[in-house]
Design a protein around this motif. Structure first.
Motif, PDB file in Angstrom:
ATOM      1  N   ARG A 109       0.834  -1.206   0.000  1.00  0.00           N
ATOM      2  CA  ARG A 109       0.000   0.000   0.000  1.00  0.00           C
ATOM      3  C   ARG A 109       0.869   1.255   0.000  1.00  0.00           C
ATOM      4  O   ARG A 109       0.491   2.277  -0.569  1.00  0.00           O
ATOM      5  CB  ARG A 109      -0.947  -0.032   1.195  1.00  0.00           C
ATOM      6  CG  ARG A 109      -2.006  -1.125   1.052  1.00  0.00           C
ATOM      7  CD  ARG A 109      -3.075  -1.069   2.124  1.00  0.00           C
ATOM      8  NE  ARG A 109      -4.076  -2.098   1.866  1.00  0.00           N
ATOM      9  CZ  ARG A 109      -4.223  -3.219   2.570  1.00  0.00           C
ATOM     10  NH1 ARG A 109      -3.425  -3.443   3.598  1.00  0.00           N
ATOM     11  NH2 ARG A 109      -5.153  -4.093   2.259  1.00  0.00           N
ATOM     12  N   THR A 110       2.039   1.162   0.627  1.00  0.00           N
ATOM     13  CA  THR A 110       2.968   2.289   0.582  1.00  0.00           C
ATOM     14  C   THR A 110       3.506   2.480  -0.840  1.00  0.00           C
ATOM     15  O   THR A 110       3.619   3.610  -1.331  1.00  0.00           O
ATOM     16  CB  THR A 110       4.148   2.048   1.545  1.00  0.00           C
ATOM     17  OG1 THR A 110       3.642   1.948   2.886  1.00  0.00           O
ATOM     18  CG2 THR A 110       5.143   3.200   1.475  1.00  0.00           C
ATOM     19  N   LEU A 111       3.798   1.365  -1.510  1.00  0.00           N
ATOM     20  CA  LEU A 111       4.344   1.434  -2.863  1.00  0.00           C
ATOM     21  C   LEU A 111       3.302   1.864  -3.893  1.00  0.00           C
ATOM     22  O   LEU A 111       3.606   2.628  -4.815  1.00  0.00           O
ATOM     23  CB  LEU A 111       4.907   0.063  -3.267  1.00  0.00           C
ATOM     24  CG  LEU A 111       6.165  -0.419  -2.549  1.00  0.00           C
ATOM     25  CD1 LEU A 111       6.454  -1.863  -2.932  1.00  0.00           C
ATOM     26  CD2 LEU A 111       7.359   0.461  -2.902  1.00  0.00           C
ATOM     27  N   LEU A 112       2.078   1.370  -3.719  1.00  0.00           N
ATOM     28  CA  LEU A 112       1.061   1.539  -4.763  1.00  0.00           C
ATOM     29  C   LEU A 112       0.030   2.607  -4.462  1.00  0.00           C
ATOM     30  O   LEU A 112      -0.614   3.122  -5.383  1.00  0.00           O
ATOM     31  CB  LEU A 112       0.337   0.205  -4.996  1.00  0.00           C
ATOM     32  CG  LEU A 112       1.199  -0.968  -5.439  1.00  0.00           C
ATOM     33  CD1 LEU A 112       0.373  -2.254  -5.475  1.00  0.00           C
ATOM     34  CD2 LEU A 112       1.806  -0.710  -6.809  1.00  0.00           C
ATOM     35  N   GLY A 113      -0.150   2.926  -3.195  1.00  0.00           N
ATOM     36  CA  GLY A 113      -1.193   3.865  -2.816  1.00  0.00           C
ATOM     37  C   GLY A 113      -1.034   5.214  -3.513  1.00  0.00           C
ATOM     38  O   GLY A 113       0.012   5.848  -3.423  1.00  0.00           O
ATOM     39  N   GLY A 114      -2.085   5.622  -4.242  1.00  0.00           N
ATOM     40  CA  GLY A 114      -2.040   6.893  -4.946  1.00  0.00           C
ATOM     41  C   GLY A 114      -1.303   6.844  -6.269  1.00  0.00           C
ATOM     42  O   GLY A 114      -1.337   7.805  -7.044  1.00  0.00           O
ATOM     43  N   ARG A 115      -0.623   5.726  -6.540  1.00  0.00           N
ATOM     44  CA  ARG A 115       0.132   5.593  -7.791  1.00  0.00           C
ATOM     45  C   ARG A 115      -0.517   4.591  -8.746  1.00  0.00           C
ATOM     46  O   ARG A 115      -0.160   4.559  -9.918  1.00  0.00           O
ATOM     47  CB  ARG A 115       1.570   5.148  -7.506  1.00  0.00           C
ATOM     48  CG  ARG A 115       2.354   6.107  -6.622  1.00  0.00           C
ATOM     49  CD  ARG A 115       3.747   5.564  -6.336  1.00  0.00           C
ATOM     50  NE  ARG A 115       4.522   6.461  -5.504  1.00  0.00           N
ATOM     51  CZ  ARG A 115       4.473   6.488  -4.188  1.00  0.00           C
ATOM     52  NH1 ARG A 115       3.675   5.638  -3.540  1.00  0.00           N
ATOM     53  NH2 ARG A 115       5.200   7.345  -3.481  1.00  0.00           N
ATOM     54  N   ALA A 116      -1.383   3.757  -8.225  1.00  0.00           N
ATOM     55  CA  ALA A 116      -2.041   2.734  -9.042  1.00  0.00           C
ATOM     56  C   ALA A 116      -3.526   2.736  -8.741  1.00  0.00           C
ATOM     57  O   ALA A 116      -3.968   3.225  -7.691  1.00  0.00           O
ATOM     58  CB  ALA A 116      -1.442   1.350  -8.757  1.00  0.00           C
ATOM     59  N   ASP A 117      -4.295   2.197  -9.653  1.00  0.00           N
ATOM     60  CA  ASP A 117      -5.730   2.081  -9.452  1.00  0.00           C
ATOM     61  C   ASP A 117      -6.005   1.217  -8.222  1.00  0.00           C
ATOM     62  O   ASP A 117      -5.244   0.301  -7.907  1.00  0.00           O
ATOM     63  CB  ASP A 117      -6.365   1.445 -10.694  1.00  0.00           C
ATOM     64  CG  ASP A 117      -7.872   1.503 -10.669  1.00  0.00           C
ATOM     65  OD1 ASP A 117      -8.438   2.493 -11.180  1.00  0.00           O
ATOM     66  OD2 ASP A 117      -8.498   0.566 -10.133  1.00  0.00           O
ATOM     67  N   ALA A 118      -7.123   1.497  -7.545  1.00  0.00           N
ATOM     68  CA  ALA A 118      -7.477   0.732  -6.348  1.00  0.00           C
ATOM     69  C   ALA A 118      -7.660  -0.747  -6.672  1.00  0.00           C
ATOM     70  O   ALA A 118      -7.338  -1.614  -5.844  1.00  0.00           O
ATOM     71  CB  ALA A 118      -8.751   1.297  -5.722  1.00  0.00           C
ATOM     72  N   VAL A 119      -8.170  -1.064  -7.855  1.00  0.00           N
ATOM     73  CA  VAL A 119      -8.333  -2.463  -8.250  1.00  0.00           C
ATOM     74  C   VAL A 119      -6.974  -3.136  -8.366  1.00  0.00           C
ATOM     75  O   VAL A 119      -6.779  -4.263  -7.888  1.00  0.00           O
ATOM     76  CB  VAL A 119      -9.107  -2.567  -9.586  1.00  0.00           C
ATOM     77  CG1 VAL A 119      -9.025  -3.984 -10.148  1.00  0.00           C
ATOM     78  CG2 VAL A 119     -10.569  -2.171  -9.384  1.00  0.00           C
ATOM     79  N   THR A 120      -6.022  -2.472  -8.988  1.00  0.00           N
ATOM     80  CA  THR A 120      -4.669  -3.021  -9.106  1.00  0.00           C
ATOM     81  C   THR A 120      -4.092  -3.313  -7.726  1.00  0.00           C
ATOM     82  O   THR A 120      -3.515  -4.385  -7.490  1.00  0.00           O
ATOM     83  CB  THR A 120      -3.744  -2.029  -9.836  1.00  0.00           C
ATOM     84  OG1 THR A 120      -4.321  -1.657 -11.082  1.00  0.00           O
ATOM     85  CG2 THR A 120      -2.371  -2.631 -10.062  1.00  0.00           C
ATOM     86  N   GLU A 121      -4.252  -2.355  -6.827  1.00  0.00           N
ATOM     87  CA  GLU A 121      -3.710  -2.526  -5.479  1.00  0.00           C
ATOM     88  C   GLU A 121      -4.341  -3.723  -4.784  1.00  0.00           C
ATOM     89  O   GLU A 121      -3.640  -4.560  -4.187  1.00  0.00           O
ATOM     90  CB  GLU A 121      -3.961  -1.252  -4.663  1.00  0.00           C
ATOM     91  CG  GLU A 121      -3.382  -1.312  -3.268  1.00  0.00           C
ATOM     92  CD  GLU A 121      -3.599  -0.017  -2.500  1.00  0.00           C
ATOM     93  OE1 GLU A 121      -3.743  -0.084  -1.268  1.00  0.00           O
ATOM     94  OE2 GLU A 121      -3.631   1.060  -3.138  1.00  0.00           O
ATOM     95  N   ARG A 122      -5.667  -3.863  -4.863  1.00  0.00           N
ATOM     96  CA  ARG A 122      -6.328  -4.983  -4.188  1.00  0.00           C
ATOM     97  C   ARG A 122      -5.905  -6.320  -4.780  1.00  0.00           C
ATOM     98  O   ARG A 122      -5.666  -7.293  -4.049  1.00  0.00           O
ATOM     99  CB  ARG A 122      -7.845  -4.821  -4.270  1.00  0.00           C
ATOM    100  CG  ARG A 122      -8.394  -3.692  -3.418  1.00  0.00           C
ATOM    101  CD  ARG A 122      -9.892  -3.800  -3.252  1.00  0.00           C
ATOM    102  NE  ARG A 122     -10.626  -3.649  -4.498  1.00  0.00           N
ATOM    103  CZ  ARG A 122     -11.103  -2.495  -4.949  1.00  0.00           C
ATOM    104  NH1 ARG A 122     -10.899  -1.371  -4.262  1.00  0.00           N
ATOM    105  NH2 ARG A 122     -11.787  -2.434  -6.082  1.00  0.00           N
ATOM    106  N   LEU A 123      -5.807  -6.382  -6.098  1.00  0.00           N
ATOM    107  CA  LEU A 123      -5.395  -7.631  -6.738  1.00  0.00           C
ATOM    108  C   LEU A 123      -3.992  -8.045  -6.314  1.00  0.00           C
ATOM    109  O   LEU A 123      -3.734  -9.218  -6.008  1.00  0.00           O
ATOM    110  CB  LEU A 123      -5.458  -7.485  -8.262  1.00  0.00           C
ATOM    111  CG  LEU A 123      -6.848  -7.448  -8.890  1.00  0.00           C
ATOM    112  CD1 LEU A 123      -6.751  -7.058 -10.367  1.00  0.00           C
ATOM    113  CD2 LEU A 123      -7.553  -8.787  -8.747  1.00  0.00           C
ATOM    114  N   ILE A 124      -3.077  -7.095  -6.286  1.00  0.00           N
ATOM    115  CA  ILE A 124      -1.690  -7.421  -5.937  1.00  0.00           C
ATOM    116  C   ILE A 124      -1.567  -7.771  -4.456  1.00  0.00           C
ATOM    117  O   ILE A 124      -0.842  -8.707  -4.087  1.00  0.00           O
ATOM    118  CB  ILE A 124      -0.753  -6.266  -6.327  1.00  0.00           C
ATOM    119  CG1 ILE A 124      -0.698  -6.130  -7.853  1.00  0.00           C
ATOM    120  CG2 ILE A 124       0.648  -6.496  -5.776  1.00  0.00           C
ATOM    121  CD1 ILE A 124       0.110  -4.947  -8.346  1.00  0.00           C
TER     122      ILE A 124
END
Length: 271
Positions: A156-171
């Motif tokens: 979440r630190t790496l992806l938060g605000g940088r990727a779509d919420a769906v991408t973050e949840r999937l990863i």
């Protein structure tokens, strides 16, 4: 999957799509609920064996699933799972694999509904390249004894605000519950699901220098004619190919690089 499980999964996919076509369906909520059921059945081996026991009546298995899930997940997810256990499965693990795929499919449907499916597809590919180039990050994310919450926090630190919420949840789900797969295999499976939602194939293209828009268009058109589907290009740059391009679609590699031609010429001379 083989035999009965393949047929059961095909039916489950149809049921999911019918459900997602409903105006009242909440794809993101459905995905979360299906992911929680996946985790439950992955953990409770005896339960999933009961729910896939061919000797048990389909109605009894469906009723058991409904009773267990009632109040724990939304009605749409409970109904979907109750229908799933009516089908015949070649192995109990196949049921869990199917649920995991349906959860990811619901997430991708949410992205598609928001007009963000292309972004999610690209972000999954780019994340895979980041992990590939950073052994320390990969080690942290695949450490079997590391705390799951810590891994999720790192992502979440790496992806938060940088990727779509769906991408973050999937990863996050993939990393915290790999279920015996490598991180790379999981990302590839997710990319394929995203491509399948658009009825197209994914081509991983490596070139010595970035392709311009005209080159990308020509390559996509040419591959589309070969495979009879629209082709989504995941682009990567590797100076070591020297020139030309390498295209990987599934297990098939189309290699047109100068380095490959030089290596082949060397093999012929040595022969």
């Amino acid at each position: 999957m083989n035999g009965a499980s393949r047929e059961a999964l095909a039916s489950a996919r149809d049921n999911l799509e019918a459900l997602l076509d409903s105006a009242s369906a909440d794809a993101a909520r459905l995905a979360e609920d299906l992911a929680s059921v996946t985790a439950l059945l992955d953990r409770e081996v005896s339960l999933r064996r009961v729910l896939t026991d061919p000797a048990q009546p389909a109605d009894a298995k469906s009723e058991l699933a409904g009773r267990l899930l009632r109040g724990q997940v939304g009605g749409d997810a409970a109904d979907l799972v109750s229908g799933l256990v009516r089908s015949r499965w070649s192995s109990s693990r196949d049921l869990v694999d199917a649920l995991e795929e349906l959860a990811a499919g619901a997430e991708l449907a949410a992205a598609q509904g928001a007009g963000r499916l292309d972004d999610v597809e690209d972000e999954l590919f780019r994340f895979g390249r980041i992990v590939e180039s950073n052994p320390g990050l990969r080690a942290a994310l695949t450490d079997k004894v590391a705390d799951k919450a810590a891994k999720a926090g790192l992502l979440r630190t790496l992806l938060g605000g940088r990727a779509d919420a769906v991408t973050e949840r999937l990863i996050v789900r993939l990393v915290t519950a790999p279920r015996g797969r490598s991180l790379e295999a999981g990302l590839t499976a997710l990319s394929k699901l995203a491509a399948d939602r658009r009825g197209r194939v994914v081509a991983e293209v490596t070139s010595a220098v970035p392709l311009n828009d005209r080159q990308k268009q020509r390559l996509g058109d040419a591959l589309g004619r070969i495979y009879g589907k629209r082709v989504h290009l995941n682009l990567d740059v590797d100076p070591e190919v020297i020139g030309g391009i390498q295209v990987r679609i599934g297990d098939e590699v189309i290699n047109g690089t100068i380095a490959d031609r030089l290596a082949e010429a060397g093999r012929r001379m040595a022969g």
